[in-house]
Design an enzyme around this catalytic site. Structure first.
Site, PDB file in Angstrom:
ATOM      1  N   LYS A  86       0.861  -1.196   0.000  1.00 22.51           N
ATOM      2  CA  LYS A  86       0.000   0.000   0.000  1.00 22.51           C
ATOM      3  C   LYS A  86       0.896   1.244   0.000  1.00 22.51           C
ATOM      4  O   LYS A  86       1.546   1.565   0.992  1.00 22.51           O
ATOM      5  CB  LYS A  86      -0.916   0.036   1.224  1.00 22.51           C
ATOM      6  CG  LYS A  86      -1.960   1.143   1.051  1.00 22.51           C
ATOM      7  CD  LYS A  86      -2.382   1.812   2.308  1.00 22.51           C
ATOM      8  CE  LYS A  86      -1.463   2.819   2.873  1.00 22.51           C
ATOM      9  NZ  LYS A  86      -1.359   4.105   2.150  1.00 22.51           N
ATOM     10  N   GLY A 141       7.817   5.330   7.463  1.00 22.55           N
ATOM     11  CA  GLY A 141       6.932   6.472   7.684  1.00 22.55           C
ATOM     12  C   GLY A 141       7.255   7.103   9.023  1.00 22.55           C
ATOM     13  O   GLY A 141       8.379   6.979   9.527  1.00 22.55           O
ATOM     14  N   SER A 142       6.270   7.755   9.601  1.00 25.75           N
ATOM     15  CA  SER A 142       6.522   8.494  10.842  1.00 25.75           C
ATOM     16  C   SER A 142       6.653   7.540  12.035  1.00 25.75           C
ATOM     17  O   SER A 142       6.114   6.425  12.021  1.00 25.75           O
ATOM     18  CB  SER A 142       5.368   9.464  11.085  1.00 25.75           C
ATOM     19  OG  SER A 142       4.162   8.737  11.219  1.00 25.75           O
ATOM     20  N   VAL A 178       3.128   6.579  13.436  1.00 23.65           N
ATOM     21  CA  VAL A 178       2.419   5.472  12.775  1.00 23.65           C
ATOM     22  C   VAL A 178       3.217   4.172  12.942  1.00 23.65           C
ATOM     23  O   VAL A 178       2.628   3.090  13.089  1.00 23.65           O
ATOM     24  CB  VAL A 178       2.138   5.789  11.285  1.00 23.65           C
ATOM     25  CG1 VAL A 178       1.497   4.602  10.582  1.00 23.65           C
ATOM     26  CG2 VAL A 178       1.229   7.004  11.161  1.00 23.65           C
ATOM     27  N   GLY A 179       4.534   4.265  12.976  1.00 25.64           N
ATOM     28  CA  GLY A 179       5.362   3.074  13.194  1.00 25.64           C
ATOM     29  C   GLY A 179       4.990   2.357  14.481  1.00 25.64           C
ATOM     30  O   GLY A 179       4.968   1.126  14.547  1.00 25.64           O
ATOM     31  N   GLU A 197      11.095   1.722   9.543  1.00 24.92           N
ATOM     32  CA  GLU A 197      12.037   2.820   9.216  1.00 24.92           C
ATOM     33  C   GLU A 197      11.281   4.111   9.459  1.00 24.92           C
ATOM     34  O   GLU A 197      10.323   4.412   8.746  1.00 24.92           O
ATOM     35  CB  GLU A 197      12.462   2.753   7.738  1.00 24.92           C
ATOM     36  CG  GLU A 197      13.339   1.587   7.380  1.00 24.92           C
ATOM     37  CD  GLU A 197      14.727   1.688   7.969  1.00 24.92           C
ATOM     38  OE1 GLU A 197      15.136   2.792   8.398  1.00 24.92           O
ATOM     39  OE2 GLU A 197      15.402   0.655   8.018  1.00 24.92           O
ATOM     40  N   CYS A 257      13.917  11.808   5.447  1.00 23.28           N
ATOM     41  CA  CYS A 257      14.136  11.274   6.798  1.00 23.28           C
ATOM     42  C   CYS A 257      15.556  11.576   7.251  1.00 23.28           C
ATOM     43  O   CYS A 257      15.820  11.659   8.437  1.00 23.28           O
ATOM     44  CB  CYS A 257      13.874   9.778   6.821  1.00 23.28           C
ATOM     45  SG  CYS A 257      14.760   8.894   5.542  1.00 23.28           S
ATOM     46  N   GLU A 305      10.990  16.199  14.859  1.00 22.66           N
ATOM     47  CA  GLU A 305      11.095  16.169  13.398  1.00 22.66           C
ATOM     48  C   GLU A 305      10.063  17.127  12.798  1.00 22.66           C
ATOM     49  O   GLU A 305       8.869  16.986  13.041  1.00 22.66           O
ATOM     50  CB  GLU A 305      10.844  14.756  12.872  1.00 22.66           C
ATOM     51  CG  GLU A 305      11.083  14.655  11.385  1.00 22.66           C
ATOM     52  CD  GLU A 305      10.786  13.266  10.821  1.00 22.66           C
ATOM     53  OE1 GLU A 305       9.694  12.738  11.081  1.00 22.66           O
ATOM     54  OE2 GLU A 305      11.654  12.731  10.104  1.00 22.66           O
TER      55      GLU A 305
HETATM   56  P1  NAD Z   1       3.127   8.507   7.700  1.00 19.15           P
HETATM   57  O1  NAD Z   1       3.569   7.730   8.892  1.00 19.15           O
HETATM   58  O2  NAD Z   1       2.072   9.509   7.875  1.00 19.15           O
HETATM   59  O3  NAD Z   1       2.599   7.506   6.564  1.00 19.15           O
HETATM   60  C1  NAD Z   1       3.383   6.448   6.088  1.00 19.15           C
HETATM   61  C2  NAD Z   1       2.480   5.388   5.522  1.00 19.15           C
HETATM   62  O4  NAD Z   1       1.722   4.817   6.578  1.00 19.15           O
HETATM   63  C3  NAD Z   1       1.475   5.898   4.487  1.00 19.15           C
HETATM   64  O5  NAD Z   1       1.358   4.970   3.435  1.00 19.15           O
HETATM   65  C4  NAD Z   1       0.181   5.964   5.288  1.00 19.15           C
HETATM   66  O6  NAD Z   1      -0.974   5.828   4.503  1.00 19.15           O
HETATM   67  C5  NAD Z   1       0.354   4.782   6.210  1.00 19.15           C
HETATM   68  N1  NAD Z   1      -0.477   4.814   7.423  1.00 19.15           N
HETATM   69  C6  NAD Z   1      -0.895   5.909   8.095  1.00 19.15           C
HETATM   70  N2  NAD Z   1      -1.662   5.531   9.139  1.00 19.15           N
HETATM   71  C7  NAD Z   1      -1.700   4.176   9.134  1.00 19.15           C
HETATM   72  C8  NAD Z   1      -2.321   3.201   9.968  1.00 19.15           C
HETATM   73  N3  NAD Z   1      -3.063   3.536  11.023  1.00 19.15           N
HETATM   74  N4  NAD Z   1      -2.149   1.894   9.676  1.00 19.15           N
HETATM   75  C9  NAD Z   1      -1.406   1.536   8.616  1.00 19.15           C
HETATM   76  N5  NAD Z   1      -0.808   2.414   7.781  1.00 19.15           N
HETATM   77  C10 NAD Z   1      -0.936   3.719   8.048  1.00 19.15           C
HETATM   78  O7  NAD Z   1       4.459   9.130   7.078  1.00 19.15           O
HETATM   79  P2  NAD Z   1       4.600  10.061   5.794  1.00 19.15           P
HETATM   80  O8  NAD Z   1       4.074  11.399   6.129  1.00 19.15           O
HETATM   81  O9  NAD Z   1       4.086   9.359   4.593  1.00 19.15           O
HETATM   82  O10 NAD Z   1       6.192  10.130   5.659  1.00 19.15           O
HETATM   83  C11 NAD Z   1       6.978  10.988   6.418  1.00 19.15           C
HETATM   84  C12 NAD Z   1       7.642  10.233   7.555  1.00 19.15           C
HETATM   85  O11 NAD Z   1       8.348   9.115   7.049  1.00 19.15           O
HETATM   86  C13 NAD Z   1       8.687  11.074   8.261  1.00 19.15           C
HETATM   87  O12 NAD Z   1       8.587  10.869   9.648  1.00 19.15           O
HETATM   88  C14 NAD Z   1      10.007  10.525   7.743  1.00 19.15           C
HETATM   89  O13 NAD Z   1      11.110  10.694   8.579  1.00 19.15           O
HETATM   90  C15 NAD Z   1       9.661   9.079   7.573  1.00 19.15           C
HETATM   91  N6  NAD Z   1      10.571   8.438   6.632  1.00 19.15           N
HETATM   92  C16 NAD Z   1      11.503   7.587   7.136  1.00 19.15           C
HETATM   93  C17 NAD Z   1      12.420   6.983   6.293  1.00 19.15           C
HETATM   94  C18 NAD Z   1      13.447   6.028   6.832  1.00 19.15           C
HETATM   95  O14 NAD Z   1      14.007   5.270   6.059  1.00 19.15           O
HETATM   96  N7  NAD Z   1      13.755   6.067   8.128  1.00 19.15           N
HETATM   97  C19 NAD Z   1      12.363   7.237   4.921  1.00 19.15           C
HETATM   98  C20 NAD Z   1      11.395   8.122   4.443  1.00 19.15           C
HETATM   99  C21 NAD Z   1      10.494   8.708   5.304  1.00 19.15           C
END
Ligand code: NAD
Length: 501
Positions: A180, A233-234, A237-238, A255, A289, A390
């Site tokens: 997804k 992602g964030s 959410v992680g 990540e 990130c 962040e």
């Molecule tokens: P986000 O956490 O908002 O979303 C990431 C993904 O998670 C999206 O596909 C979103 O639809 C999904 N998601 C959101 N809520 C969810 C839930 N309840 N259950 C399952 N999936 C869900 O992050 P973003 O705004 O897309 O990206 C920015 C963040 O990602 C920043 O914090 C950045 O540091 C991080 N990031 C980390 C790395 C890394 O390798 N460490 C790389 C790129 C981005």
């Protein structure tokens, strides 16, 4: 450019077919540099679509896991070649949906190319271990086995590179996939899937379901048939992902966020350090990130650094990433722009000095996008929120320090542990820094951004949970070690018992 033609409507990819979602809800993929432009219309899928995708992946696993890895690799090689051919078109699509400048979206596609070639090469390797047995006439080895159905959830800032970092190692190891992608940037993932389909990937091996997190992401985590989950992602959410994976003991790779730092020592090449701080802080509009959102500078060179750094930042040209004159594009969406503006207020209230920027840009052509000035706060204290949290936007906090030890303490004094960098010509300090910085990635005399695909990528503390993306480390996540003993003695031999005299 806005188009008179109706935007294209996309479908999910399940079991080798482009299929309509169950519901009728859709998500508009809009250009953040010009929100009047709809790049595409994508399904807002739900748990039924995910269930169909998981079922397809489960069915396809039986055959795919038995397909020899060098044969799987041939598909990846073809995909890499197609990506090379289409690099420019895909980069343009990405700039339209994501906003970053063309040089950077070309880099994003290139990262997918690099990862695809790298993992194609692993099709003829995936080496295991052979070790002598402690017993006679016995043979011992460990081989990699596919894990099963891999669930993947990806962010918007590297919309082709990050999916490729997950898809390619998972495929070469023999897993099937349900992915997804982020709701803001589905087109780049669609392009990647298109290429794999054309390269001959069998139906059901890779399934892509578009939609938002709670409706289309969460059901992947809840499915008992998904064996492992890779999420980028964030941190917020992680944590949800981690908890959702726990009841069924899914192998879970996270990540997450970062608060990365460039340390500038008093013996640094200042020209280089300043250029790097501009690139590290404002590349991808600070939405990486690994973005250098903190710059710690030795007090002996602080005033000179700040003056020249701010001068350079003021010259950055903000605009549409498709315009070759643009240095920095927009924020991804309104919410992200609001977050940036909120942190500018926080920084001002905390007493940091606003040296440049600090405002939304909405004059003329910029009015239709989510643009913000490149912003620098100076004279910051490392404990301020703008130095701890962040922001994920074009905001850099500059922090003065007195000694090497203090710089390392500042660097490590955050909840994240992704990337850190030091500018120095002192080899002793460079070596101490790479040892003592608590991050997954350290750069010496290079900015915090610039990872290469054949080395492990990931972070410590609240950035990651111990796994690594990319490099050979990725194979460890996407395979299970299977240890195999062959006893050809024709008698019962008891380890630890029969060989002890
Ligand atoms: P986000 O956490 O908002 O979303 C990431 C993904 O998670 C999206 O596909 C979103 O639809 C999904 N998601 C959101 N809520 C969810 C839930 N309840 N259950 C399952 N999936 C869900 O992050 P973003 O705004 O897309 O990206 C920015 C963040 O990602 C920043 O914090 C950045 O540091 C991080 N990031 C980390 C790395 C890394 O390798 N460490 C790389 C790129 C981005």
């Amino acid at each position: 450019m806005p188009t008179a033609v109706a935007p294209k409507t996309f479908k999910n990819y399940i079991d080798g077919e482009w299929v309509e979602p169950r519901g009728t809800r859709t998500i508009e993929d809009r250009n953040p540099a010009n929100r009047d432009e709809i790049v595409g219309i994508f399904p807002a899928s739900d748990k039924t679509d995910i269930a169909n995708a998981v079922e397809a992946a489960k069915q396809a696993f039986g055959k795919w896991r038995l397909t020899p890895a060098p044969k799987r690799a041939e598909i990846l090689f073809r995909a890499a070649e197609l990506l090379v051919e289409r690099k420019e078109d895909y980069a343009r699509d990405m700039t339209r949906e994501m906003g970053k400048v063309l040089a950077e979206t070309r880099g994003d596609v290139q990262e997918a190319i690099d990862m695809t070639y790298l993992m194609a090469g692993e099709g003829r390797r995936q080496f295991g271990h052979i070790a002598p047995s402690e017993l006679p006439d016995k043979f011992a080895m460990a081989v990699r086995a596919p894990a099963g159905v891999a669930g993947m959830i990806t962010p918007w800032n590297f919309p082709m590179a990050i999916p490729s970092w997950k898809i390619m190692p998972a495929l070469i190891c023999g897993n099937t996939i349900v992915l997804k992608p982020a709701e803001d940037t589905p087109l780049s993932t669609y392009n990647l899937v298109q290429v794999l389909e054309e390269s001959g990937l069998p139906g059901g091996v890779l399934n892509v379901v578009f939609g938002d997190g709670p409706d289309a992401g969460a059901p992947i985590l809840d499915s008992p048939d998904v064996t492992l989950v890779s999420f980028t992602g964030s941190t917020e959410v992680g944590r949800i992902v981690s908890k959702a994976c726990a009841p069924t003991f899914k192998k879970c790779h996270l990540e997450m966020g970062g608060k990365n730092i460039i340390i500038v020592m008093d013996d640094a090449n200042l020209d280089l350090a300043i250029d790097s701080a501009v690139w590290g802080g404002f590349g991808t509009t600070g939405q990486r990130c690994t973005a250098a959102s903190r710059v710690a500078v030795h007090k002996k060179v602080y005033r000179e650094f700040v003056e020249r750094f701010v001068e350079k930042v003021k010259k950055l040209r903000v605009g549409d990433g498709l315009d070759p004159k643009t240095d920095m594009g927009p924020c991804i969406n309104e919410q992200q722009l609001n977050t940036v503006m909120k942190y500018v207020e926080i920084g001002k209230n905390e007493g940091a000095k606003l040296a440049t920027g600090g405002h939304r840009l909405d004059a003329g052509a910029l009015a239709k996008g989510w643009f913000h000035e490149p912003t620098v706060f100076t004279d910051c204290n490392a404990k301020m929120r703008i130095c701890q949290e962040e922001i994920f936007g074009p905001v850099v906090a500059v922090i003065p320090f007195d000694s090497f030890d203090e710089a390392i303490e500042i660097a490590n004094g955050v909840q994240y542990g992704l990337s850190a960098s030091i500018y120095t010509r002192n080899v002793n300090n460079a070596f101490r820094a790479q040892r003592d910085l608590e991050t997954g990635i350290v750069y010496v005399n290079a900015p915090t951004i610039g990872a290469e695909t054949h080395l492990p990528f990931g972070g410590t503390k609240n950035t990651g949970n111990g796994h690594r993306e990319a490099g050979l480390a990725a194979l460890d996540f996407y395979s299970e070690w299977k240890t195999v003993y062959f006893d050809y003695s024709d008698r019962l031999q008891r380890a630890q018992i029969d060989n002890v005299e």
